[in-house]
Design a protein around this motif. Structure first.
Motif, PDB file in Angstrom:
ATOM      1  N   SER A 281       0.835  -1.190   0.000  1.00 15.58           N
ATOM      2  CA  SER A 281       0.000   0.000   0.000  1.00 15.58           C
ATOM      3  C   SER A 281       0.871   1.242   0.000  1.00 15.58           C
ATOM      4  N   THR A 282       0.264   2.352  -0.340  1.00 11.42           N
ATOM      5  CA  THR A 282       0.940   3.645  -0.302  1.00 11.42           C
ATOM      6  C   THR A 282       0.318   4.491   0.798  1.00 11.42           C
ATOM      7  N   ASP A 283       0.990   5.538   1.157  1.00 10.76           N
ATOM      8  CA  ASP A 283       0.519   6.454   2.193  1.00 10.76           C
ATOM      9  C   ASP A 283       0.281   5.687   3.486  1.00 10.76           C
ATOM     10  N   ASP A 284      -0.873   5.870   4.080  1.00 14.49           N
ATOM     11  CA  ASP A 284      -1.117   5.267   5.392  1.00 14.49           C
ATOM     12  C   ASP A 284      -2.207   4.208   5.346  1.00 14.49           C
ATOM     13  N   GLN A 285      -2.412   3.599   4.177  1.00 11.14           N
ATOM     14  CA  GLN A 285      -3.457   2.579   4.048  1.00 11.14           C
ATOM     15  C   GLN A 285      -2.969   1.223   4.565  1.00 11.14           C
ATOM     16  N   LEU A 286      -3.946   0.345   4.810  1.00 13.74           N
ATOM     17  CA  LEU A 286      -3.641  -1.015   5.251  1.00 13.74           C
ATOM     18  C   LEU A 286      -3.389  -1.917   4.054  1.00 13.74           C
ATOM     19  N   ALA A 287      -2.625  -2.997   4.274  1.00 10.74           N
ATOM     20  CA  ALA A 287      -2.355  -3.991   3.234  1.00 10.74           C
ATOM     21  C   ALA A 287      -2.386  -5.372   3.859  1.00 10.74           C
ATOM     22  N   LEU A 288      -2.734  -6.362   3.044  1.00  7.73           N
ATOM     23  CA  LEU A 288      -2.815  -7.744   3.516  1.00  7.73           C
ATOM     24  C   LEU A 288      -1.443  -8.409   3.481  1.00  7.73           C
ATOM     25  N   VAL A 289      -1.065  -9.017   4.587  1.00  5.72           N
ATOM     26  CA  VAL A 289       0.147  -9.827   4.639  1.00  5.72           C
ATOM     27  C   VAL A 289      -0.214 -11.287   4.363  1.00  5.72           C
ATOM     28  N   CYS A 290      -1.168 -11.822   5.110  1.00  4.12           N
ATOM     29  CA  CYS A 290      -1.636 -13.194   4.950  1.00  4.12           C
ATOM     30  C   CYS A 290      -2.931 -13.376   5.730  1.00  4.12           C
ATOM     31  N   PRO A 291      -3.717 -14.401   5.365  1.00  2.00           N
ATOM     32  CA  PRO A 291      -3.546 -15.386   4.287  1.00  2.00           C
ATOM     33  C   PRO A 291      -3.912 -14.806   2.922  1.00  2.00           C
ATOM     34  N   ALA A 292      -3.584 -15.538   1.860  1.00  2.00           N
ATOM     35  CA  ALA A 292      -3.856 -15.091   0.504  1.00  2.00           C
ATOM     36  C   ALA A 292      -5.358 -15.041   0.255  1.00  2.00           C
ATOM     37  N   PRO A 293      -5.829 -14.155  -0.619  1.00  2.00           N
ATOM     38  CA  PRO A 293      -7.257 -14.092  -0.929  1.00  2.00           C
ATOM     39  C   PRO A 293      -7.800 -15.444  -1.385  1.00  2.00           C
ATOM     40  N   GLY A 294      -8.956 -15.803  -0.848  1.00  2.00           N
ATOM     41  CA  GLY A 294      -9.606 -17.055  -1.228  1.00  2.00           C
ATOM     42  C   GLY A 294      -9.105 -18.274  -0.500  1.00  2.00           C
ATOM     43  N   SER A 295      -8.226 -18.103   0.487  1.00  2.00           N
ATOM     44  CA  SER A 295      -7.702 -19.254   1.228  1.00  2.00           C
ATOM     45  C   SER A 295      -8.802 -19.910   2.053  1.00  2.00           C
ATOM     46  N   ALA A 296      -8.725 -21.235   2.188  1.00  2.00           N
ATOM     47  CA  ALA A 296      -9.673 -21.991   3.003  1.00  2.00           C
ATOM     48  C   ALA A 296      -9.181 -22.017   4.441  1.00  2.00           C
ATOM     49  N   VAL A 297     -10.043 -21.648   5.369  1.00  2.00           N
ATOM     50  CA  VAL A 297      -9.700 -21.586   6.788  1.00  2.00           C
ATOM     51  C   VAL A 297     -10.849 -22.199   7.579  1.00  2.00           C
ATOM     52  N   GLY A 307       0.556  -1.827   8.114  1.00  2.00           N
ATOM     53  CA  GLY A 307       0.098  -0.451   8.107  1.00  2.00           C
ATOM     54  C   GLY A 307       1.030   0.425   8.919  1.00  2.00           C
ATOM     55  N   PRO A 308       0.663   1.683   9.084  1.00  2.00           N
ATOM     56  CA  PRO A 308       1.509   2.604   9.857  1.00  2.00           C
ATOM     57  C   PRO A 308       1.631   2.161  11.318  1.00  2.00           C
ATOM     58  N   VAL A 309       2.827   2.243  11.841  1.00  2.00           N
ATOM     59  CA  VAL A 309       3.087   1.823  13.221  1.00  2.00           C
ATOM     60  C   VAL A 309       2.170   2.590  14.180  1.00  2.00           C
ATOM     61  N   GLY A 310       1.606   1.834  15.132  1.00  2.00           N
ATOM     62  CA  GLY A 310       0.754   2.421  16.149  1.00  2.00           C
ATOM     63  C   GLY A 310      -0.689   2.600  15.757  1.00  2.00           C
ATOM     64  N   THR A 311      -1.060   2.184  14.555  1.00  2.00           N
ATOM     65  CA  THR A 311      -2.443   2.355  14.099  1.00  2.00           C
ATOM     66  C   THR A 311      -3.337   1.300  14.731  1.00  2.00           C
ATOM     67  N   PRO A 312      -4.405   1.684  15.433  1.00  2.00           N
ATOM     68  CA  PRO A 312      -5.349   0.702  15.944  1.00  2.00           C
ATOM     69  C   PRO A 312      -6.272   0.220  14.816  1.00  2.00           C
ATOM     70  N   ALA A 339       5.619  -2.336  16.141  1.00  2.00           N
ATOM     71  CA  ALA A 339       6.814  -1.634  15.671  1.00  2.00           C
ATOM     72  C   ALA A 339       7.345  -2.175  14.360  1.00  2.00           C
ATOM     73  N   SER A 340       6.998  -3.429  14.021  1.00  2.00           N
ATOM     74  CA  SER A 340       7.432  -4.006  12.744  1.00  2.00           C
ATOM     75  C   SER A 340       6.511  -3.610  11.600  1.00  2.00           C
ATOM     76  N   GLY A 341       5.449  -2.857  11.926  1.00  2.00           N
ATOM     77  CA  GLY A 341       4.505  -2.441  10.897  1.00  2.00           C
ATOM     78  C   GLY A 341       3.423  -3.459  10.620  1.00  2.00           C
ATOM     79  N   ARG A 342       3.224  -4.379  11.558  1.00  2.00           N
ATOM     80  CA  ARG A 342       2.228  -5.425  11.328  1.00  2.00           C
ATOM     81  C   ARG A 342       1.364  -5.642  12.568  1.00  2.00           C
TER      82      ARG A 342
END
Length: 640
Positions: A281-297, A307-312, A339-342
């Protein structure tokens, strides 16, 4: 079921007629005539247990009547008559056959008439569409300048659909090889007409046209060539009453390729804060790390976002309790970007619906920004109501439940569906994602887990994609290029759908008139049951267009910023449209949300399309989910 009685002859004997009468106490609902162990002829006894049928003459030694259907609890059956003889074809050349629903000796017997070659008219009634058997073939004579075939009855019937199987011979126009060889016009005894835009050749599957009920004592199909060299031939012509769903041509039968497209949801890979990210993502938006889209859980699963550090952040899902309690959005968990951004989020899926589902991850605070949707397939969870909202009194004409591998090809050749927007120039695409050919093996359109249709937008190679597009999507059409397939006049079309989220996504369920797929279609009628735009998952658009009239398309877009129902990327909804004289009414979950008058071709048969495109006039940004988004469809149904 399975009880049978057999007649035998000491010498080969020519027969063309069967007459069976069940005893008054024997409610036989279905039966089959087997001649010398050859292809069976399915029989449909009327409510009085009578069935009589004339068929093309055959020379046989044995004839067996087999009971294949009876009410639950039936322990025995009895017949008062079983005759197989050579009295079936009337001397006039008209062919008579019983039709379920009455006494075949009088008002409910179908009489087949043809403009020429009357002695072969019986071929139009000797097949079994549900069984994938077309029987013999009727062909107009070479001197027949205005060919037609007709079914008639002494007593009017309430008709709701017809099916026609075209010629065995394959005729093509070198300049437009996708054209169906024949087309026609249905003319009813009340003077009304319905167009039949395409009848496939090459032994292919039927064209099915459903329509507003007609009370008619006869229906005639007037035939014409689209391809100049085509044989004016038909293998079957059948009419169905109100309350009867036309059978589907089996996907293992002649005319269909054995290739089908299906997949199974892939179990989620191990997911942790150390996983390689799916999205960015760019700016201060969220992005998916895992699981991949469509994964069975299942059960409690781990979701990691960046996302940005410290974001609730909070995780919300749609919970649809069993019973009559209305569904609602519910916050499932929350966390903070470390602090790792995740942020590592543990989510309990037990209360969510089983099957495709989604989680919405929002930034907490006054300006939450663009939400991140995590699309998953829940193998735990609860079963929910998946029913539709068809208006009372209508006949189900078509039901696709997506339980089998998807029968689809680029133009619909050798398949039930086309993977393009059909047109007289061979098909087309639109938007910012190319509708990839399923044969290329990209998995962009497939059935999933033998229960759903999945259309996927995913990255493509611009150098290998038309117009250098960076994504590919998917589309499904019930009519093939050339006009053959399924369509309905004054129908109610409905689909149950979930997704697809993401800025710039553009899923739609819509209809076009069938003539637009042919060279004759200089104008077009378009009705969009629903268009969804990924930048606003609370809204929807319901649109009509009159294309090609030279005075503007006459389109009216009813776009609702908030349509009053749940977030369509989180919750399943049904989207429906009912064609009415001069216009259309639009529904979400059975509630009317829009209406329109001024549709110029509302009386024409229309076919349905389901697609996942991109853009539609809006910017595209699918980077947070790895340039992937999925549209899930539970079923598509059509009624008249």
């Amino acid at each position: 079921m399975g009880a049978w009685v057999e007649l035998t002859w000491p010498e080969p004997t020519e027969v063309d007629h069967v007459d069976v009468r069940a005893a008054d106490t024997t409610p036989i609902t279905a039966a089959r005539l087997v001649l010398d162990a050859g292809d069976p002829v399915d029989l449909a006894p009327g409510p009085d247990g009578v069935v009589e049928l004339a068929f093309s003459p055959r020379t046989v030694r044995t004839a067996r009547f087999v009971v294949t259907g009876a009410p639950t609890g039936t322990t025995s059956v009895a017949l008062t008559r079983f005759i197989v003889d050579r009295t079936g074809t009337p001397a006039s050349g008209d062919v008579q056959a019983s039709t379920a629903g009455g006494d075949p000796t009088s008002s409910w017997r179908s009489v087949v008439k043809t403009s020429s070659a009357a002695s072969a008219a019986g071929a139009l009634l000797d097949g079994d569409v549900a069984g994938g058997r077309a029987g013999a073939e009727w062909s107009a004579t070479s001197t027949d300048a205005a060919p037609w075939v007709q079914l008639s009855w002494q007593k009017p019937r309430r008709l709701a659909s017809i099916q026609v199987l075209g010629p065995t011979a394959l005729a093509t126009d070198p300049a437009a090889p996708w054209n169906a060889p024949l087309h026609g016009l249905l003319r009813f005894s009340d003077g009304s007409t319905v167009v039949v835009s395409g009848i496939a050749g090459g032994g292919g599957p039927p064209t099915t046209i459903a329509f507003a009920p007609h009370t008619a004592s006869w229906v005639r199909l007037e035939l014409a060539r689209t391809v100049a060299t085509a044989s004016v031939s038909l293998r079957e012509f059948t009419a169905y009453d109100v309350g009867t769903t036309p059978p589907r041509w089996p996907r293992t039968a002649q005319g269909y390729s054995p290739t089908g497209y299906s997949t199974t949801s892939t179990p989620a890979a191990p997911c942790s804060a150390a996983s390689d990210p799916v999205g960015s993502s760019t700016d201060d938006q969220l992005a998916l790390v895992c699981p991949a889209p469509g994964s069975a859980v299942s059960g409690t699963t781990t979701v990691v976002v960046a996302g940005p550090v410290g974001t609730p952040v909070t995780v919300t899902a749609w919970i649809d309790p069993v019973g009559t309690t209305p569904g609602a959005e519910q916050e499932l968990t929350s966390g903070t970007i470390d602090a790792s951004g995740r942020a590592v989020l543990r989510v309990d899926l037990a209360a969510l619906a089983t099957g495709p589902t989604a989680l919405r991850v929002d930034r907490s605070g006054s300006d939450g920004g663009t939400p991140l949707y995590v699309q998953l397939v829940n193998r735990s969870g609860v079963a929910v109501d998946t029913g539709g909202h068809a208006p009372a009194g209508m006949t189900l004409q078509y039901a696709e439940e997506f339980t089998d591998p998807l029968s689809i090809s680029r133009r619909g050749t050798g398949a039930e569906y086309a993977a393009t927007k059909p047109s007289h120039v061979g098909g087309g695409s639109f938007g910012d994602a190319w509708f990839a050919d399923p044969a290329e093996g990209h998995g962009n359109i497939t059935t999933l887990d033998s229960q759903y249709l999945r259309l996927r937008v995913q990255p493509s190679d611009p150098a290998a994609t038309p117009w250098n597009l960076e994504h590919e999507g998917g589309i499904l059409s019930s009519v093939r290029v050339g006009g053959s397939g399924f369509a309905a006049q004054y129908g109610y079309f409905e689909a149950r759908m979930l997704g697809a989220p993401g800025v710039g996504s553009w899923p739609a369920f819509w209809m076009l008139d069938t003539e637009n797929t042919t060279p004759r279609g200089t104008t077009a009628s378009e009705v969009d049951a629903v268009e969804l735009y990924g930048h606003n998952t609370a809204g929807s658009c319901h649109t009509t267009h009159n294309w090609g009239y030279g005075d503007g398309d006459g389109g009216v877009a009813k776009c609702l910023e908030d349509n009053g129902v749940a977030d369509w990327a989180l919750a399943w909804h049904t989207y429906g449209v009912r064609f009415v004289p001069g216009g259309a009414d639009f529904y979400i979950d059975g509630i009317q949300v829009a209406t329109y008058q001024g549709l110029r071709q509302a009386a024409d048969p229309h076919y349905f399309l389901m697609d996942l495109a991109l853009g539609g006039g809006w910017p595209v940004d699918l980077a947070p989910t790895g340039e992937i988004t999925d549209l899930y469809v539970d079923w598509i149904r059509t009624y008249t």
